[in-house]
Every structure is written in structure tokens, then in C-alpha cells.
Write a protein that holds these residues in place. Structure first.
Motif, mmCIF file in Angstrom:
data_model
loop_
_atom_site.group_PDB
_atom_site.id
_atom_site.type_symbol
_atom_site.label_atom_id
_atom_site.label_comp_id
_atom_site.label_asym_id
_atom_site.label_seq_id
_atom_site.Cartn_x
_atom_site.Cartn_y
_atom_site.Cartn_z
ATOM 1 N N ALA A 46 83.567 44.247 60.263
ATOM 2 C CA ALA A 46 84.763 45.093 60.360
ATOM 3 C C ALA A 46 84.965 45.301 61.869
ATOM 4 N N LEU A 47 86.148 44.821 62.285
ATOM 5 C CA LEU A 47 86.589 45.259 63.711
ATOM 6 C C LEU A 47 87.535 46.574 63.662
ATOM 7 N N ARG A 48 86.929 47.681 64.219
ATOM 8 C CA ARG A 48 87.768 48.952 63.922
ATOM 9 C C ARG A 48 87.642 49.553 65.804
ATOM 10 N N GLN A 49 88.823 50.317 65.743
ATOM 11 C CA GLN A 49 88.815 50.974 66.983
ATOM 12 C C GLN A 49 87.941 52.059 67.031
ATOM 13 N N THR A 50 87.431 52.177 68.317
ATOM 14 C CA THR A 50 86.229 53.110 68.525
ATOM 15 C C THR A 50 86.477 54.512 68.605
#
Length: 722
Positions: free
Chosen positions: A422-426
Motif C-alpha cells: 500500500a502506497l500511502r501519504q506519510t
């Protein structure tokens, strides 16, 4: 003389009368019929009388056809029997190999592929297991009239299927063990990629049921009865049957579920495994232990009815159902195992044709701690019915992953892994890289920034005017306070001061491989990353400033070989920032937990450093932190990007982190954080210009006033931060 002679009678033939004529036999047609009247035909006889010759013709064709069909079947049986190889060539019918995954202690924790535990025979397995199979699948298997087909069971099954489904070939087939074995052998047709696109398609074709396929199955079964003994057929069956959880054969299943050999299983264990033959996936004990035990209870009853158990033995077995081994019961590390499989070469993992053993970095104690913590928080802190997801990664400072949870379902394999995929804003979890860059360039945690309204021009997009989460402004504050309170404007100002490209370089060198934003919003974590990447980057801070490559695979070898084919490719890599900068950054992150946004992550008696992160509209919430031994990362959010309700990184993610690490650190000796407390000094004002333009570096305060403010801040910091 003549006169004296007696006169002779005249010569006359005796009975010269005409002989009576011979009596002729009466002709058959002239026999006298009985005077009794003919018996009248019944209604059925009258109706069938016109078809008498047709029925005679059908009968003659039937028995002649039966002879012809019998001859054809006999030839087919002889042909199939002549093609059957020795049973040793049939026991392992896998088209792919297996992967056994070992934890850091060398204990098996997961299996992938088709597991084959080794050949067993009808003589070497436990008698309970042999009896359970016979009682469940084919109780007349050893009878003398059993020629590979149980005609009674087949007929009963067809009648039942017709009644239930309207199709005699749909549903339970009543197949004998020999017929099932014929199906497992796919009637002698090996897997061929030119004929089938995948092994799954091949197996589905082998299991398909049509009238012609049933004829072939019966013929092949009779050929097997001709070629092999009953025990040999049972041996093939026991080695090729699929029993769930990747287990091919009863030896693999016994090891998988109970951690023992098939020769050692007792009656309840044997009954549970025999019960899997009906529906391996549905009755798998690793999927639902209670369902598997209920099915095992049915098999125990069948064993008693077949005479294999006495009533007392059955009662004892029913009172003590089979349970799983510790490794099977834990079901730990499904997401971790999937990740390790993806990290190795495909021809030795997913597509292996060999039996492979992979030793990994997994610590079962840590894995269990993460799973228990996640379950506890969602059961006690999250509203019932919530579809929110979470992920956890725990690793050592060198990047060795010790535990991984990729979602709330802890029993799955092959599922979407939110820790690695899952690529998510940090969000603000990215800010330590901004402050680490500043420290690397010689700034101090005590240098002062100003939190006030400010805008930056972005070419092509206009002005960028960030705000704080609290929608207020705190004025001048030190770098450590800005990080402690997760203030946005000081972070952006500092990033622009030290150079956005420098921040990008530090983040990328620490292992953030995803595309990073180009504008000033870079400092606020608008770029996407995975939890594994972020946790690995924080591990670089813990180890003193060197990048790490997260890894789980320690070594890979073929089963039976001592020398590994592959060894760990991860671990500590090049230095990113100097050790002193890393130690000062650790101290700043320690203040976040001690008195800032990460207070809920604190653990009594331990020094903990970390950083919260919450993205725009709370679509993602993070907490990543570390003790002196381990770094752990937690992400929480919805798969469809629905905003979280009332959740920030300082809330539930910090609590999940706390519950995880409290369990991980329990019983371990306390390890202090590798941090450096900065020397007290007169701070330098950086990163902002006020609108008044007055003296004192543009802050609007005189030098004396500024010094007083700074001294007050330092006293408060030292008092509260320790």
C-alpha cells in the motif's frame, strides 16, 4: 404200408389269413386337445403380446451387446493395466515443489507450494489412520468382490443425486478408493503446459464428471485392481490426496497439523485427517478448528460402526478431539511469509519445482505480540463494524524484519499486504528527514524557528500557504519544539532553508524509493511511501545514520543440501547522515514521545523515540518509533481512502504501537536510546522573516527580549523534556 400209415394232414401254411394293417401314429396336429379351456391372458399379457417378438429381439441384442461391451472393457482394462508404472513412480505427483519457511530459531512457521512429507505405505502409517480412511471412503474396499467399483455405493449415490439435484452425476459420486485414486492420477494423463494453461485448470479437468469420464474412471480403476494389490492402491491414494494447507499426502498433513509423522497419529488425529478428504479447504483445521473437530467426530462414529473402534474407545476419542501443534495453531506470519516469497527468486519460490527451505528473520514472539496488539486495539478501542485497516512492521536496527502484519485478517495467505504493497501519504511522519537534514548541515535542535502564517510561490500552481493541524500559530519555537508539536509551517520553512533537494536526497538515501513531491509540500509528507520503507528509514536513524535495506530472507537452500544457494541481501548500507546528527535527531524524537504528539506511545521504564503522522482529511494515520533495540511502524486507514473519523497518528496508531512494543519489550533488559542532548547555547533564528521587519533578526523583538524568551523556552524544555 401205405395203408397202414396214418394219413398226413395237407400242407397248409399257418395263419394264412391277411395280416392286419399297421397302426399309424396320429399326426401332431391331430392330437386330441385337452378338454380343459385355455387360461385367459391378463391385461398386461394382452398388452405385451404384440411386442413379444420385439422383446425377444431386445433380449438377444442385450446379451450379445453385453458380451461385446465386456470384451471392449476387457481390452481397455488390459491396455490401461499394461501402461501402469511401479507405485514408486506414482506416490509424488506434484508438478511444483514446496517451500518451508523457518523462523529465526530454525522452527517451521509457514509452508508454501505443495508440501510432500515423504512416502508412506499402507503398512507404515498408523493403523488408526488406515482404518479411518477405509471407514470413511470405502468400507467394502478389502472385500473379495470389490473390483475397483463399489456398485452399491455408486447406485445409491446416483439415486440420491437424482432426488436432490435432478442429475445422477451431480453431487456425491459414491466413488471407491480405487476410483478416487484413478482420478488423482488423472487416468494416466500427466500435466502438460501445452494442453492446460495452469495446474489448477489441469486438476479441474481431471475432477470433471461426465458420463464418459465415469466410464473411463471405472475402466481405469479396474485396471489398477488388475495391476496392483489393495495395499498398493491405498498407498498411492494416501500419498497423492490433497489435505488442505498445501499438504499433499497424509505424511505432509500429519506434520503440518500435528507436528508428527503419519505413523504416530492417534485415533482423533487420524479421524480429523480422514475427514479432510471430503472437502480439504472447508474442513482444514487451520481455517476452522471446530469444524474440523466436528467432522472428525463423524469419522470416529463411522470407525466404530465399521468395527475398528469399540464403544469405549470411541467415547474416549470423542472426549479428546485432535488439536493443532503450536506452529499450526499460531498461524503466525502469513503476510511476512508472502513478502519473503516475493523477495526471493521466482524459480525458487512461487514457481519452484524443487523442495526449498528458507530461513528467515521472523521472531515468533514479536510476530505474536503485533498480532495480539492489533486484535486487542480493534476489539477494545475501535467501534464495532469498522472497516478500517491497519498494518504493523517491527524490525531490528539493521533492517531485519522481526514481525509483520499486513491487515486485520491474520489467517490469510496471498492477501493484499498493506505493510509492503500500500502506497500511502506519510504526513508528518516525513518530518524527521527535514530535521535530520538540518542537523547534518550543522544546525542545532535548539535553533529557533517561527510558526506564523506564511506562503511560498509554486511555479504553475500559485501560492502555497500551509496551516497547522490546530489552525493556530505558536510564534517562535526551537526546532525540537516544532517537531515535538508537529508544527507544519516551521517544517516547511526549514526545508526551504536547508534546501528542498537536500531533504529529498536524505529521504531517498534512507530508503524512501517512492516518487517524492517537487514543491514545498514535500516537508509535510504529501508523497507516498509504504510502511516497510518508512520503518526501514527510521531504522537508519536508530542505528546512527546509516541506511538499511529491510530483509526477511536469511538463507535459501534445497531440501537435503547443507550449503545455501542464496544468503541475506539486506542489512546496513551506506551512511546517510553523521552519527552525531542521528543521535541529536533521536533526542528530538524522544521529546515527541515524552511531551509531544506521541505521548500515547510511551512505555513505562523505557526511552522511546518516534513521530506521528496524519495526512490531509485524515485519510492516513501513522506512528513510527523505536526503543534502543527495535523500530516499529504502524499505519491505519481505509483501503478506499475514506477519511478516518476522529483518528490521528497520535491516537489509535500510537496506541497500537504502544500495545505492540509493550509486549515486545516485556522481560527484556532496558536498553537506552543512542541519543545526544544538545549543549545549551544562544539559539540562532532561522527559516522565517516577520512582516514588521524590526530588529533582532527580523522577529520583531529586541535582542534582549528574544534572549529572555529563548531562555524561558530552554528552561521549560529541560524541565519537561528531561
Amino acid at each position: 404200408m401205405t395203408g397202414t400209415r396214418r394219413s398226413k394232414p395237407p400242407l397248409v401254411a399257418e395263419k394264412r389269413s391277411r395280416p392286419a394293417p399297421k397302426r399309424r401314429k396320429p399326426a401332431a396336429t391331430s392330437r386330441r386337445t385337452s378338454s380343459r379351456p385355455a387360461k385367459p391372458r391378463g391385461v398386461i399379457g394382452t398388452l405385451l403380446w404384440p411386442f413379444k417378438w420385439l422383446l425377444i429381439l431386445i433380449w438377444r441384442l442385450f446379451w450379445r451387446g453385453t458380451v461385446v461391451v465386456g470384451a471392449i472393457v476387457g481390452v481397455a482394462v488390459f491396455y490401461y493395466a499394461s501402461t501402469l508404472p511401479p507405485i514408486e513412480d506414482l506416490v509424488d505427483g506434484r508438478t511444483r515443489g514446496s517451500v518451508t519457511l523457518l523462523d529465526a530459531r530454525g522452527e517451521t512457521f509457514a509452508w508454501r507450494g505443495d508440501q510432500f512429507g515423504g512416502m508412506v505405505t499402507a503398512d507404515t502409517v498408523s493403523p488408526h489412520l488406515r482404518n479411518a480412511i477405509i471407514a470413511t471412503e470405502d468400507k467394502r474396499f478389502y472385500n473379495w468382490y470389490h473390483i475397483g467399483i463399489d456398485f452399491y455405493a455408486t447406485a445409491a449415490a446416483m439415486v440420491r443425486n437424482q432426488r436432490l439435484y435432478g442429475n445422477p452425476l451431480r453431487g456425491a459420486g459414491g466413488s471407491s478408493i480405487t476410483q478416487q485414486t484413478a482420478k488423482l492420477l488423472c487416468y494416466g494423463r500427466p500435466f502438460d503446459l501445452n494442453a492446460w494453461e495452469s495446474e489448477t485448470e489441469y486438476e479441474q479437468d481431471c475432477r470433471s464428471t461426465t458420463l464418459w469420464r465415469k466410464i473411463v474412471e471405472a475402466t481405469y480403476a479396474m485396471a489398477m485392481e488388475t495391476r496392483y494389490t489393495k495395499d498398493e492402491i491405498l498407498t498411492i491414494y494416501m500419498n497423492r490426496a490433497y489435505l488442505g494447507a498445501g499438504s499433499r499426502g497424509f505424511e505432509a498433513a500429519a506434520q503440518r497439523y500435528f507436528g508428527i509423522s503419519a505413523a504416530e497419529v492417534n485415533a482423533p488425529q487420524a479421524a480429523m485427517m480422514a475427514g479432510l478428504l471430503k472437502a480439504p479447504s472447508s474442513f482444514s483445521p487451520t481455517r476452522n478448528l471446530q469444524t474440523a473437530q466436528d467432522r472428525g467426530a463423524t469419522v470416529l462414529r463411522l470407525m466404530r460402526e465399521a468395527g475398528y473402534l469399540t464403544a469405549e474407545e470411541e467415547a474416549t476419542a470423542q472426549a479428546n478431539p485432535a488439536t493443532l501443534s503450536a506452529a499450526a495453531r499460531q498461524r503466525a506470519g502469513g503476510y511476512f511469509a508472502d513478502w519473503v516469497m516475493d523477495s526471493g527468486p521466482n524459480f525458487f519460490t512461487e514457481q519452484t519445482t524443487e523442495d526449498v527451505i528458507i530461513r528467515t528473520t521472523l521472531e515468533p514472539r514479536i510476530q505474536n505480540a503485533a498480532e495480539e496488539a492489533l486484535t486487542w486495539v480493534f476489539e477494545n478501542k475501535v467501534r464495532e463494524g469498522s472497516q478500517a485497516q491497519a498494518a504493523i512492521v517491527v524490525m531490528s536496527a539493521d533492517g531485519a524484519v522481526r514481525g509483520m502484519v499486513g491487515g486485520r485478517d491474520l489467517t490469510v495467505a496471498g492477501a493484499f499486504n498493506r505493510a509492503t504493497q500500500a502506497l500511502r501519504q506519510t504526513g508528518s511522519a516525513f518530518k524527521p528527514f527535514v530535521y535530520g537534514t538540518a542537523l547534518e548541515l550543522g544546525m542545532s535542535p535548539l535553533d529557533v524557528l517561527v510558526d506564523e502564517p506564511r506562503c511560498w510561490s509554486v511555479p504553475g500552481s500559485g501560492e502555497y500557504c500551509p496551516s497547522n493541524y490546530t489552525n493556530d500559530f505558536a510564534g517562535p519555537m526551537t526546532m525540537v519544539e516544532a517537531l515535538q508539536q508537529s508544527r507544519n509551517i516551521p517544517a516547511v520553512a526549514l526545508s526551504e532553508t536547508v534546501g528542498r533537494e537536500n531533504v529529498r536526497t536524505v529521504a531517498e538515501n534512507f530508503g524512501i524509493d517512492s516518487d517524492l513531491a517537487n514543491g514545498p509540500a514535500l516537508a509535510l509528507g504529501t508523497s507516498e511511501s509504504t510502511l516497510l520503507e518508512m520503518t526501514g528509514a527510521y531504522a537508519g536513524i536508530l542505528n546512527g545514520g546509516s541506511a538499511v535495506k529491510p530483509y526477511g530472507l536469511v538463507e535459501l537452500r534445497l531440501m537435503g543440501d547443507d550449503a545455501p544457494l542464496l544468503e541475506a541481501a539486506g542489512g546496513i548500507r551506506e551512511r546517510v547522515i553523521q552519527e552525531d546528527a542521528a543521535r541529536q535527531l533521536t533526542w528530538m524524537m524522544y521529546q515527541v514521545v515524552e511531551g509531544g504528539s506521541g505521548r500515547r506511545a510511551a512505555i513505562d521504564g523505557w526511552e522511546i523515540a518516534g513521530k506521528t503522522g496524519t495526512t490531509n482529511r485524515a485519510r492516513d494515520a501513522w506512528f513510527i518509533g523505536f526503543s534502543g533495540d527495535y523500530v516499529a511502524g504502524v499505519w491505519m486507514g481505509y483501503d478506499d481512502n475514506t477519511p478516518l473519523t476522529g483518528v490521528t497518528g497520535s491516537g489509535l496508531p500510537a496506541e497500537i504501537w504502544h500495545e505492540t512494543m509493550r509486549r515486545v519489550l516485556d522481560g527484556l533488559p532496558v536498553t537506552p536510546l543512542p541519543m545526544t542532548i544538545p549543549q545549551t547555547q544562544v539559539p540562532q533564528f532561522e527559516g522565517t522573516v516577520t512582516s514588521t521587519g524590526q530588529n533582532g533578526g527580523g522577529l520583531g523583538y529586541s535582542e534582549e527580549q528574544a534572549n529572555d524568551i529563548i531562555q524561558d523556552l530552554l528552561i521549560d524544555l529541560i524541565t519537561n523534556g528531561g
